[in-house]
Design a protein around this motif. Sequence first.
Motif, PDB file in Angstrom:
ATOM      1  N   PHE A  40       0.835  -1.200   0.000  1.00 14.42           N
ATOM      2  CA  PHE A  40       0.000   0.000   0.000  1.00 14.42           C
ATOM      3  C   PHE A  40       0.870   1.250   0.000  1.00 14.42           C
ATOM      4  O   PHE A  40       0.565   2.240  -0.677  1.00 14.42           O
ATOM      5  N   SER A  41       1.982   1.223   0.740  1.00 14.54           N
ATOM      6  CA  SER A  41       2.877   2.382   0.795  1.00 14.54           C
ATOM      7  C   SER A  41       3.511   2.672  -0.561  1.00 14.54           C
ATOM      8  O   SER A  41       4.011   3.782  -0.794  1.00 14.54           O
ATOM      9  N   LEU A  42       3.498   1.680  -1.456  1.00  9.14           N
ATOM     10  CA  LEU A  42       4.011   1.868  -2.820  1.00  9.14           C
ATOM     11  C   LEU A  42       2.909   2.319  -3.774  1.00  9.14           C
ATOM     12  O   LEU A  42       3.117   2.385  -4.984  1.00  9.14           O
ATOM     13  N   GLY A  43       1.737   2.612  -3.222  1.00 14.59           N
ATOM     14  CA  GLY A  43       0.636   3.129  -4.024  1.00 14.59           C
ATOM     15  C   GLY A  43      -0.334   2.090  -4.532  1.00 14.59           C
ATOM     16  O   GLY A  43      -1.217   2.405  -5.335  1.00 14.59           O
ATOM     17  N   LYS A  44      -0.208   0.853  -4.052  1.00  9.02           N
ATOM     18  CA  LYS A  44      -1.087  -0.219  -4.529  1.00  9.02           C
ATOM     19  C   LYS A  44      -2.293  -0.362  -3.597  1.00  9.02           C
ATOM     20  O   LYS A  44      -2.137  -0.500  -2.384  1.00  9.02           O
ATOM     21  N   THR A  45      -3.477  -0.328  -4.183  1.00 12.75           N
ATOM     22  CA  THR A  45      -4.704  -0.497  -3.398  1.00 12.75           C
ATOM     23  C   THR A  45      -5.472  -1.743  -3.819  1.00 12.75           C
ATOM     24  O   THR A  45      -6.381  -2.168  -3.116  1.00 12.75           O
ATOM     25  N   GLU A 184     -11.454   2.599   0.427  1.00  8.25           N
ATOM     26  CA  GLU A 184     -10.920   3.955   0.354  1.00  8.25           C
ATOM     27  C   GLU A 184     -10.803   4.621   1.725  1.00  8.25           C
ATOM     28  O   GLU A 184      -9.796   5.277   2.023  1.00  8.25           O
ATOM     29  N   GLN A 187      -7.875   3.355   3.414  1.00  6.96           N
ATOM     30  CA  GLN A 187      -6.641   3.865   2.811  1.00  6.96           C
ATOM     31  C   GLN A 187      -6.188   5.130   3.527  1.00  6.96           C
ATOM     32  O   GLN A 187      -4.999   5.304   3.837  1.00  6.96           O
ATOM     33  N   ASN A 188      -7.129   6.027   3.796  1.00  8.42           N
ATOM     34  CA  ASN A 188      -6.790   7.262   4.508  1.00  8.42           C
ATOM     35  C   ASN A 188      -6.283   6.959   5.915  1.00  8.42           C
ATOM     36  O   ASN A 188      -5.323   7.571   6.395  1.00  8.42           O
ATOM     37  N   MET A 191      -2.781   5.556   5.702  1.00  9.03           N
ATOM     38  CA  MET A 191      -1.834   6.600   5.317  1.00  9.03           C
ATOM     39  C   MET A 191      -1.493   7.493   6.512  1.00  9.03           C
ATOM     40  O   MET A 191      -0.327   7.817   6.758  1.00  9.03           O
TER      41      MET A 191
END
Length: 379
Positions: A40-45, A184, A187-188, A191
Amino acid sequence: MDIQHLKYKNDLNIDSFIHMLDDTTECYKFYWLDALLKLFSLGKTEIVFDDLINQMIADAWYSVVEYHLHLGPKNASGKIMNSLERAVIKLSQLTNIPNDADRDTIILAVKENDRELHGEKDQLTKNVPYRMLSPFMHEVKGNDRIWDQKKRLIAYIEQLNKKECIPYQITNGAGLKKRVVINEEWQNFFMDNFVTISGWIEVKKVRYLQGRNPGVPGIIYKLVPENNKQRKLRYVRNLWNTIIETKPVYDIYSEKLLGLDDFDIDHFVPWSFVANDELWNLLPMDSSLNSSKSNNLPQWKYFELFAKNQYMMYESAKSSEKIMDKFKKCQRDNLVMPWSMEELYIAENDREAFIKVLEEKLHPVYDSARIQGYEIWRM
């Protein structure tokens, strides 16, 4: 790391989230959630099961291969039962990548040996992705038949998510091709609280690994390769340099006379087991031999020479103000364990008493390393 104090502005079920790593009889949940966060930290969801398992193997690599930790039990015949540990060991046997290889190298090796590792990887997807969400599934009990009916389980998770936003959903697919889709709102949350959650997972993982490896010190230092850590050997080297300037010092293995520029500071019992730089486990060693000794144990027959070497070092310090000054500079980083200054490096000890104390402290550490699987180095 007290994750229970996390507060968040959205209406997420944090209470259920903090129970995702509860009651773990195996280590899989820690590595699964850790892998999920890393990707996820690499932008993968949306993440394929296969990629998550590859990350898990890379995460476990150092602990298993470099530090000889066990991730789970063995059965009565000695077979390793933990699928993740089996995958790591098999990968090590299939390849010649070094124990301290970087993550990208390990993941590439996993992909290149995918066919050989398929059984272990497939086993890792049977329960973990679904059981991780069990704290949110209040209506489903631990022995419910739905756990063995994956299509029905995935449909249930989808319906559950419509009632209550859960961390992720799972898409239907064939085996390792299934996907995790991070919601989503979560995700927040991930992050904004990434560091806290990562620390929480690490604490849980360390506690689990310590339980599986009760005789092993410094578990927390054994999640990443040794070359990523700051080593504190400068003052020890200065101490031995000063001694070598005043009297002959010999390598205990080859009996070679050591000079100022041809020795390394080595751990009698490897650092990867003891996870410290205590002076009483360190010795000057012929640089040309050190690389061959590597991460192995010397034969115990060398202990007496090692102990005499240690006694000579301390006797030299007691008789020379200059050497004693170097010895004292080691105290902050290399004489941390209280017994070393209370029982070993004391004026009252003659050589026999000194060797006896050192053997009483070091021999159990040596034996524990042998039990853990460290090989014996032979010249």
